[in-house]
Design a protein around this motif. Structure first.
Motif, PDB file in Angstrom:
ATOM      1  N   LEU A   1      48.172  41.066 -28.089  1.00  0.00           N
ATOM      2  CA  LEU A   1      48.841  41.682 -26.957  1.00  0.00           C
ATOM      3  C   LEU A   1      49.421  40.614 -26.025  1.00  0.00           C
ATOM      4  N   MET A   2      48.641  39.571 -25.723  1.00  0.00           N
ATOM      5  CA  MET A   2      49.129  38.508 -24.841  1.00  0.00           C
ATOM      6  C   MET A   2      50.322  37.793 -25.467  1.00  0.00           C
ATOM      7  N   ASP A   3      50.266  37.506 -26.759  1.00  0.00           N
ATOM      8  CA  ASP A   3      51.390  36.861 -27.446  1.00  0.00           C
ATOM      9  C   ASP A   3      52.645  37.724 -27.368  1.00  0.00           C
ATOM     10  N   THR A   4      52.451  39.022 -27.516  1.00  0.00           N
ATOM     11  CA  THR A   4      53.584  39.950 -27.454  1.00  0.00           C
ATOM     12  C   THR A   4      54.178  39.971 -26.048  1.00  0.00           C
ATOM     13  N   MET A   5      53.314  39.902 -25.037  1.00  0.00           N
ATOM     14  CA  MET A   5      53.815  39.828 -23.657  1.00  0.00           C
ATOM     15  C   MET A   5      54.645  38.570 -23.459  1.00  0.00           C
ATOM     16  N   TYR A   6      54.183  37.458 -24.012  1.00  0.00           N
ATOM     17  CA  TYR A   6      54.932  36.213 -23.855  1.00  0.00           C
ATOM     18  C   TYR A   6      56.251  36.247 -24.611  1.00  0.00           C
ATOM     19  N   ASP A   7      56.305  37.002 -25.715  1.00  0.00           N
ATOM     20  CA  ASP A   7      57.584  37.210 -26.392  1.00  0.00           C
ATOM     21  C   ASP A   7      58.551  37.927 -25.449  1.00  0.00           C
TER      22      ASP A   7
ATOM     23  N   ILE B   1      57.535  45.803 -19.524  1.00  0.00           N
ATOM     24  CA  ILE B   1      56.591  45.002 -20.319  1.00  0.00           C
ATOM     25  C   ILE B   1      55.795  45.912 -21.239  1.00  0.00           C
ATOM     26  N   VAL B   2      55.230  46.974 -20.676  1.00  0.00           N
ATOM     27  CA  VAL B   2      54.396  47.904 -21.456  1.00  0.00           C
ATOM     28  C   VAL B   2      55.200  48.498 -22.607  1.00  0.00           C
ATOM     29  N   ASN B   3      56.412  48.940 -22.339  1.00  0.00           N
ATOM     30  CA  ASN B   3      57.247  49.540 -23.392  1.00  0.00           C
ATOM     31  C   ASN B   3      57.578  48.529 -24.483  1.00  0.00           C
ATOM     32  N   TYR B   4      57.871  47.297 -24.092  1.00  0.00           N
ATOM     33  CA  TYR B   4      58.157  46.245 -25.069  1.00  0.00           C
ATOM     34  C   TYR B   4      56.927  45.994 -25.953  1.00  0.00           C
ATOM     35  N   VAL B   5      55.767  45.878 -25.324  1.00  0.00           N
ATOM     36  CA  VAL B   5      54.533  45.619 -26.072  1.00  0.00           C
ATOM     37  C   VAL B   5      54.245  46.772 -27.028  1.00  0.00           C
ATOM     38  N   LYS B   6      54.359  47.995 -26.540  1.00  0.00           N
ATOM     39  CA  LYS B   6      54.108  49.163 -27.401  1.00  0.00           C
ATOM     40  C   LYS B   6      55.038  49.158 -28.616  1.00  0.00           C
ATOM     41  N   LYS B   7      56.324  48.941 -28.351  1.00  0.00           N
ATOM     42  CA  LYS B   7      57.313  48.945 -29.435  1.00  0.00           C
ATOM     43  C   LYS B   7      56.999  47.850 -30.462  1.00  0.00           C
ATOM     44  N   SER B   8      56.617  46.676 -29.973  1.00  0.00           N
ATOM     45  CA  SER B   8      56.350  45.544 -30.860  1.00  0.00           C
ATOM     46  C   SER B   8      55.076  45.721 -31.668  1.00  0.00           C
TER      47      SER B   8
ATOM     48  N   ARG C   1      53.483  48.427 -32.358  1.00  0.00           N
ATOM     49  CA  ARG C   1      53.558  49.596 -33.233  1.00  0.00           C
ATOM     50  C   ARG C   1      54.027  49.183 -34.635  1.00  0.00           C
ATOM     51  N   LYS C   2      54.853  48.128 -34.687  1.00  0.00           N
ATOM     52  CA  LYS C   2      55.404  47.644 -35.965  1.00  0.00           C
ATOM     53  C   LYS C   2      54.413  46.785 -36.744  1.00  0.00           C
ATOM     54  N   ASP C   3      53.332  46.354 -36.087  1.00  0.00           N
ATOM     55  CA  ASP C   3      52.376  45.429 -36.698  1.00  0.00           C
ATOM     56  C   ASP C   3      51.273  46.206 -37.411  1.00  0.00           C
ATOM     57  N   PRO C   4      51.196  46.100 -38.748  1.00  0.00           N
ATOM     58  CA  PRO C   4      50.179  46.852 -39.491  1.00  0.00           C
ATOM     59  C   PRO C   4      48.744  46.407 -39.155  1.00  0.00           C
ATOM     60  N   GLU C   5      48.591  45.212 -38.607  1.00  0.00           N
ATOM     61  CA  GLU C   5      47.268  44.702 -38.234  1.00  0.00           C
ATOM     62  C   GLU C   5      46.825  45.172 -36.853  1.00  0.00           C
ATOM     63  N   ASN C   6      47.728  45.784 -36.109  1.00  0.00           N
ATOM     64  CA  ASN C   6      47.434  46.183 -34.744  1.00  0.00           C
ATOM     65  C   ASN C   6      46.365  47.268 -34.676  1.00  0.00           C
ATOM     66  N   ALA C   7      45.374  47.073 -33.810  1.00  0.00           N
ATOM     67  CA  ALA C   7      44.322  48.067 -33.610  1.00  0.00           C
ATOM     68  C   ALA C   7      44.395  48.693 -32.218  1.00  0.00           C
ATOM     69  N   ILE C   8      45.321  48.223 -31.392  1.00  0.00           N
ATOM     70  CA  ILE C   8      45.390  48.685 -30.008  1.00  0.00           C
ATOM     71  C   ILE C   8      46.081  50.049 -29.937  1.00  0.00           C
ATOM     72  N   GLU C   9      45.403  50.985 -29.295  1.00  0.00           N
ATOM     73  CA  GLU C   9      45.964  52.320 -29.113  1.00  0.00           C
ATOM     74  C   GLU C   9      46.995  52.290 -28.001  1.00  0.00           C
ATOM     75  N   MET C  10      48.059  53.057 -28.177  1.00  0.00           N
ATOM     76  CA  MET C  10      49.171  53.039 -27.216  1.00  0.00           C
ATOM     77  C   MET C  10      48.707  53.411 -25.798  1.00  0.00           C
ATOM     78  N   ASP C  11      47.739  54.317 -25.684  1.00  0.00           N
ATOM     79  CA  ASP C  11      47.249  54.727 -24.360  1.00  0.00           C
ATOM     80  C   ASP C  11      46.537  53.596 -23.624  1.00  0.00           C
ATOM     81  N   ASP C  12      46.107  52.579 -24.339  1.00  0.00           N
ATOM     82  CA  ASP C  12      45.361  51.473 -23.722  1.00  0.00           C
ATOM     83  C   ASP C  12      46.242  50.276 -23.356  1.00  0.00           C
ATOM     84  N   VAL C  13      47.474  50.270 -23.824  1.00  0.00           N
ATOM     85  CA  VAL C  13      48.348  49.100 -23.635  1.00  0.00           C
ATOM     86  C   VAL C  13      48.529  48.779 -22.160  1.00  0.00           C
ATOM     87  N   LYS C  14      48.815  49.778 -21.333  1.00  0.00           N
ATOM     88  CA  LYS C  14      49.091  49.511 -19.919  1.00  0.00           C
ATOM     89  C   LYS C  14      47.890  48.854 -19.234  1.00  0.00           C
TER      90      LYS C  14
END
Length: 108
Positions: free
Chosen positions: A39-45, A69-76, A78-91
């Protein structure tokens, strides 16, 4: 002996610890350190793609900027098959990371 001149600079372990303390109790232990790092890496992207002048603590309180920021992170992630973070928790996680950043000394 501690000196008063020590600058507080970014440390990913401190950031993860801070974020875990900041986020709601029900998600504190839901994600691994690697999940939070993703998530932090995605924010820095996001910050890299934005104008560097926008990466300013003054914007952290701006709801529209936060939502971007939140929308960018969610969009990014979501594309990662390794991602375990639920969209409701991103913010919550994003806000925790931004709050951590606000505790750092501006050394630039």
């Amino acid at each position: 002996i501690t000196t008063m001149n020590e600058n507080k600079v970014f440390d990913e372990n401190d950031a993860i610890k801070f974020i875990r303390e900041y986020i709601p109790e029900n998600i504190k232990n839901k994600y691994s350190d690697n999940d939070i790092l993703l998530l932090m890496d995605t924010m820095y992207d996001f910050f890299d793609e934005e104008d560097d002048d926008d990466f300013d603590e003054e914007n952290f309180d701006d709801e529209a900027y936060l939502n971007n920021i939140v929308n960018y992170v969610k969009k990014s992630i979501r594309k990662d098959p390794e991602n375990a973070i639920e969209m409701d928790d991103v913010k919550h996680l994003v806000m925790g990371e931004l709050e951590y950043e606000a505790t750092l000394d501006d050394i630039f």
